[in-house]
Design an enzyme around this catalytic site. Sequence first.
Site, PDB file in Angstrom:
ATOM      1  N   ASP A 158      41.704  34.495  49.339  1.00  0.00           N
ATOM      2  CA  ASP A 158      41.430  35.288  48.773  1.00  0.00           C
ATOM      3  C   ASP A 158      41.387  36.566  50.438  1.00  0.00           C
ATOM      4  OD1 ASP A 158      42.937  37.881  46.914  1.00  0.00           O
ATOM      5  OD2 ASP A 158      40.985  38.345  48.589  1.00  0.00           O
ATOM      6  N   HIS A 164      45.639  33.554  40.410  1.00  0.00           N
ATOM      7  CA  HIS A 164      45.277  33.041  41.916  1.00  0.00           C
ATOM      8  C   HIS A 164      43.911  32.894  42.217  1.00  0.00           C
ATOM      9  CE1 HIS A 164      44.688  35.789  45.012  1.00  0.00           C
ATOM     10  NE2 HIS A 164      43.960  36.385  44.999  1.00  0.00           N
TER      11      HIS A 164
END
Length: 329
Positions: free
Chosen positions: A109, A307
Site C-alpha cells: 500500500d 487489497h
Amino acid sequence: MSYPSSVPAPDAEHHLVDVPGGRVHLVAQGSGPLVLLVHGFPESWYSWRHQLPAIAAAGFRAVAIDVRGYGRSSKPREVDAYRMLNHVADNVGVVRALGERTAVIVGHDWGASIAANSALLRPGVFTAVALLSVPYTPRNGFRPSDAFARIGGGEEFYVRYFQEPGRAEAEIETDVRAWLAGFYAALSAGTMPPPGAADPHFVPAGGKLSDRFPSGRLPSWLTPDDLDFYANEFERTGLTGALNRYRNVDRDWEDLAAWDGAPITQPSLFAGGALDASTTWLADAIKAYPDTLPGLVSSHILDGCGHWIQQERADEVNRLLIDWLREVS
C-alpha cells in the site's frame, strides 16, 4: 503490551532505534541479509505478522517497522514532516541503526510507494525492492491534487477527502474499531461490495467515507483479536500521523521533480490482488513495467484476492517473497 496469539514467535524482538528524524519502532526476527518490511494505511508493523517468522526461517533478518506517525514511532506535529523524502530518510536510518549497509525493501500500500522511492533515491542502500498491491508509477507531469479533483464526478475521491487536517479524523476517531473493521472489509475479497455497487473509495455528497463500508462481518483474514490490536494502536495514537502521508502528495510531486519518469533498475517483484482497485485502476502502470521496472524478476496477480494481500493470502505471498529473496540475495 500483550499481543494476539497470531503474533510472531517469542524470539521476535521489539526495538526503538534513533534516526535523523526521530525514532522508529521495529520488530525483528531471524538473522542473515536484512529485509525491511514497510506497511501501509491504516496498519502497523503487525500487518507483517505472517511474514516475519517465514522470512526469518528462510535465512533472513526480517524487520517490520512502524512508519512515522504510527505505533511507537515518532509522530511529528508538522504536516510536511510526512513528505516522502523523510520516509526514505527514516528507512536509511533504520538500516544504519541496525549496523547494516544495505537491505532488500518490501512495501505494501503506501509502504509500496515508500519502498519504491527508497529504492529510487537510495539505490546504493536498497539493493532490491518488492511492491505489494500498489504498482510503481513514476512521477509525471500531473500535480496529484489536480488529478484527484477530476476523479469521481459528483463524489469525492477518498485521497482528496483525506487532505483537510481534522476532517477524516472527525469521522474515524468517533469509533476507531468500527471504522477500521469497515475499511478493511470494504477492500477484502469476500466482504467488499459486489460489482456494480457504490464504490467505497468515494465519498457521497454530504456524506462520509464509511457510508459505503459493509457492516456486520469481518474479512476472513482478520480475527477479532487482530482488529483489537489495530484499534488499540490507533485509539492510542490517533489517525493524524497516518493521514498526513496523504497530505503530502503535492509536496512529494515537487520534491521528486528531478526523478520525473525515472525507472527503478534494481531487481524487483510485484504482487497484487485481482479484486483490488489499486491493481485494476493502475493496470497501465503494470503494463509499463518493462520500462519503469527493467529489473523486474516476477509479477503476480492473485486471483480472488483483495487489497490486504500479505494478510489475505499469507502463505502464497510468503512463497513468492522467499523465492524472490533467494534469487536476488
